[in-house]
Write an enzyme that holds these catalytic residues in place. Structure first.
Site, mmCIF file in Angstrom:
data_model
loop_
_atom_site.group_PDB
_atom_site.id
_atom_site.type_symbol
_atom_site.label_atom_id
_atom_site.label_comp_id
_atom_site.label_asym_id
_atom_site.label_seq_id
_atom_site.Cartn_x
_atom_site.Cartn_y
_atom_site.Cartn_z
ATOM 1 N NE ARG A 229 -4.353 -1.061 0.225
ATOM 2 C CZ ARG A 229 -4.600 -2.075 -0.623
ATOM 3 N NH1 ARG A 229 -3.726 -2.395 -1.550
ATOM 4 N NH2 ARG A 229 -5.731 -2.743 -0.560
ATOM 5 C CG HIS A 277 -3.400 0.094 -6.458
ATOM 6 N ND1 HIS A 277 -3.711 0.692 -5.257
ATOM 7 C CD2 HIS A 277 -3.602 -1.244 -6.255
ATOM 8 C CE1 HIS A 277 -4.082 -0.227 -4.375
ATOM 9 N NE2 HIS A 277 -4.019 -1.415 -4.966
HETATM 10 P P1 NDP Z 1 -2.026 -11.347 4.600
HETATM 11 O O1 NDP Z 1 -2.899 -10.848 5.683
HETATM 12 O O2 NDP Z 1 -2.167 -12.770 4.163
HETATM 13 O O3 NDP Z 1 -0.493 -11.173 5.025
HETATM 14 C C1 NDP Z 1 -0.019 -10.044 5.682
HETATM 15 C C2 NDP Z 1 1.395 -10.351 6.162
HETATM 16 O O4 NDP Z 1 1.931 -9.168 6.771
HETATM 17 C C3 NDP Z 1 1.426 -11.437 7.246
HETATM 18 O O5 NDP Z 1 2.574 -12.246 7.078
HETATM 19 C C4 NDP Z 1 1.542 -10.628 8.534
HETATM 20 O O6 NDP Z 1 2.176 -11.320 9.590
HETATM 21 C C5 NDP Z 1 2.404 -9.484 8.060
HETATM 22 N N1 NDP Z 1 2.261 -8.328 8.937
HETATM 23 C C6 NDP Z 1 1.156 -7.591 9.182
HETATM 24 N N2 NDP Z 1 1.423 -6.610 10.067
HETATM 25 C C7 NDP Z 1 2.729 -6.742 10.385
HETATM 26 C C8 NDP Z 1 3.599 -6.042 11.258
HETATM 27 N N3 NDP Z 1 3.186 -4.998 11.981
HETATM 28 N N4 NDP Z 1 4.881 -6.465 11.351
HETATM 29 C C9 NDP Z 1 5.314 -7.533 10.627
HETATM 30 N N5 NDP Z 1 4.541 -8.237 9.775
HETATM 31 C C10 NDP Z 1 3.255 -7.835 9.658
HETATM 32 O O7 NDP Z 1 -2.189 -10.372 3.370
HETATM 33 P P2 NDP Z 1 -1.935 -10.669 1.818
HETATM 34 O O8 NDP Z 1 -0.612 -11.306 1.695
HETATM 35 O O9 NDP Z 1 -3.091 -11.338 1.218
HETATM 36 O O10 NDP Z 1 -1.923 -9.178 1.230
HETATM 37 C C11 NDP Z 1 -0.967 -8.236 1.667
HETATM 38 C C12 NDP Z 1 -1.324 -6.849 1.174
HETATM 39 O O11 NDP Z 1 -1.068 -6.738 -0.219
HETATM 40 C C13 NDP Z 1 -2.787 -6.445 1.291
HETATM 41 O O12 NDP Z 1 -3.112 -6.067 2.600
HETATM 42 C C14 NDP Z 1 -2.876 -5.292 0.319
HETATM 43 O O13 NDP Z 1 -2.588 -4.083 0.967
HETATM 44 C C15 NDP Z 1 -1.783 -5.605 -0.690
HETATM 45 N N6 NDP Z 1 -2.337 -5.891 -2.023
HETATM 46 C C16 NDP Z 1 -1.989 -5.070 -3.066
HETATM 47 C C17 NDP Z 1 -2.457 -5.337 -4.331
HETATM 48 C C18 NDP Z 1 -2.020 -4.521 -5.480
HETATM 49 O O14 NDP Z 1 -2.558 -4.703 -6.599
HETATM 50 N N7 NDP Z 1 -1.069 -3.620 -5.329
HETATM 51 C C19 NDP Z 1 -3.350 -6.461 -4.601
HETATM 52 C C20 NDP Z 1 -3.617 -7.272 -3.447
HETATM 53 C C21 NDP Z 1 -3.133 -6.973 -2.201
HETATM 54 P P3 NDP Z 1 1.522 -12.655 10.228
HETATM 55 O O15 NDP Z 1 1.640 -13.703 9.146
HETATM 56 O O16 NDP Z 1 2.357 -12.970 11.382
HETATM 57 O O17 NDP Z 1 0.091 -12.297 10.547
HETATM 58 C C1 OXD Z 2 -6.156 -5.386 -3.109
HETATM 59 C C2 OXD Z 2 -5.715 -4.404 -4.103
HETATM 60 O O1 OXD Z 2 -6.102 -5.099 -1.908
HETATM 61 O O2 OXD Z 2 -6.001 -4.598 -5.308
HETATM 62 O O3 OXD Z 2 -6.550 -6.494 -3.527
HETATM 63 O O4 OXD Z 2 -5.067 -3.426 -3.756
#
Ligand code: NDP
Ligand code: OXD
Length: 314
Positions: A229, A277
């Site tokens: 993000r 994005h």
């Molecule tokens: P998940 O919830 O599966 O994974 C999030 C990961 O981040 C987990 O490993 C979590 O740790 C870790 N995390 C969260 N907070 C912290 C912190 N404070 N310190 C350390 N690690 C942290 O999410 P996804 O993988 O499915 O998606 C990730 C992000 O990708 C979405 O939230 C979105 O913002 C972004 N995204 C962007 C897109 C784009 O087109 N640009 C499309 C889709 C998603 P733990 O495993 O221990 O909980």
């Molecule tokens: C998502 C994105 O969160 O597209 O899936 O950003």
């Protein structure tokens, strides 16, 4: 029984078409038409206007049409109902394509060779680093981070990752917590950011973090690849780091302000790749199928899968 499509900045039409085909017995409404608020059982949201989901007395669940849910939590009048996020191979595979592409683009100096082609310059380069020379650090080892990490590993990159809770993943060095972050950054040549935007992660990609990345290295300096993000990054710090050489290059799919303002210097930098994005777009066909499966399961009395933890914010 009905489903409300509550989106802003997206055309609701393909979502309506895809959802209606899969849920023929549900009536589907969008925010810009009259609908019976008491009949709404489910809402699907992408950046819904604040307050749009209140006063829906029979609402059962809110589906984010993205993997991220920060846009849902941005509504101060959000009803206290389960929020389900997307976990679907269609989205995951798209994201890994983008991450792998950008890792390779920086490894293989695509911009340089595009420029050389335009200028008809032939060079004799025998000092090309290979994937195995590069240490990648993936911030966020969730659904997307784990898939991208595994695919980078398959290509030969050395891969480590960082998450909130400790993990053990085959072939990936896993770190967690503040000390773990420091250790990971100190060995990282290429930083891939796939974290969710929460209170704990806002602005995490700043000057202090960049300064901890391994300097020099086979690519001439560290590379930043962020598709998490825009709120995770401090763009002024990234630009200053690129200017000073603390960063050698960047691929950014997300920005503090979207659309990225026309006057942002990021657009014109030869050391930065900008994408709008779209690292992993939500395909109406694939994601409507995910939503429809969940609604059908819920109507059968089964629990909703991939409901987010409101306290953690992801
Ligand atoms: P998940 O919830 O599966 O994974 C999030 C990961 O981040 C987990 O490993 C979590 O740790 C870790 N995390 C969260 N907070 C912290 C912190 N404070 N310190 C350390 N690690 C942290 O999410 P996804 O993988 O499915 O998606 C990730 C992000 O990708 C979405 O939230 C979105 O913002 C972004 N995204 C962007 C897109 C784009 O087109 N640009 C499309 C889709 C998603 P733990 O495993 O221990 O909980
Ligand atoms: C998502 C994105 O969160 O597209 O899936 O950003």
């Amino acid at each position: 029984m009905s489903l409300l499509i509550a989106v802003s900045g997206w055309d609701a039409t393909p979502w309506r078409r895809a959802l209606q085909a899969l849920l023929p017995s549900h009536s589907i409404a969008t925010l810009n038409e009259p609908f019976d608020r008491a009949s709404v059982r489910y809402a699907v949201s992408w950046r819904h206007p604040p307050g749009a989901l209140k006063a829906l007395p029979n609402l059962q669940a809110i589906f984010s049409l993205g993997a991220g849910v920060d846009h849902v939590f941005a509504d101060p009048a959000l009803p206290d109902k389960p929020i389900v996020r997307i976990v679907d191979p269609d989205l995951t595979e798209r994201m890994s394509e983008w991450v792998v592409m950008h890792a390779l683009v920086h490894l293989r100096q695509l911009r340089r060779y595009e420029r050389q082609q335009r200028e008809r310059v032939w060079t004799d380069d025998d000092d090309q680093p290979k994937a195995g020379d590069i240490q990648v650090g993936v911030l966020g080892l969730g659904v997307l981070g784990q898939d991208a990490a595994a695919k980078l590993k398959t290509l030969g990159f050395r891969v480590a990752g960082w998450s909130s809770t400790p993990k053990s993943l085959p072939g990936i060095a896993c770190f967690s917590g503040p000390d773990g972050l420091k250790r990971l950054l100190g060995q990282t040549d290429m930083l891939v950011v796939l974290l969710p935007l929460t209170e704990a992660t806002r602005g995490i990609v700043n000057a202090a973090l960049i300064a901890q990345l391994r300097q020099g290295g086979p690519l001439g300096g560290p590379i930043l690849i962020n598709a998490g993000r825009g709120g995770l990054q401090v763009e002024a710090d990234i630009i200053a780091a690129l200017d000073s050489g603390a960063l050698h290059g960047a691929s950014l799919d997300v920005f503090e302000r979207e659309p990225l303002p026309k006057d942002s210097s990021l657009w014109a930098r030869p050391d930065v790749y900008v994408s709008p994005h779209n690292a992993a777009v939500s395909s109406p066909q694939a994601i409507a199928a995910f939503v429809a499966r969940q609604i059908e399961a819920h109507e059968r009395g089964e629990p909703l899968a991939h409901a987010v933890d409101r306290r953690r914010g992801y």
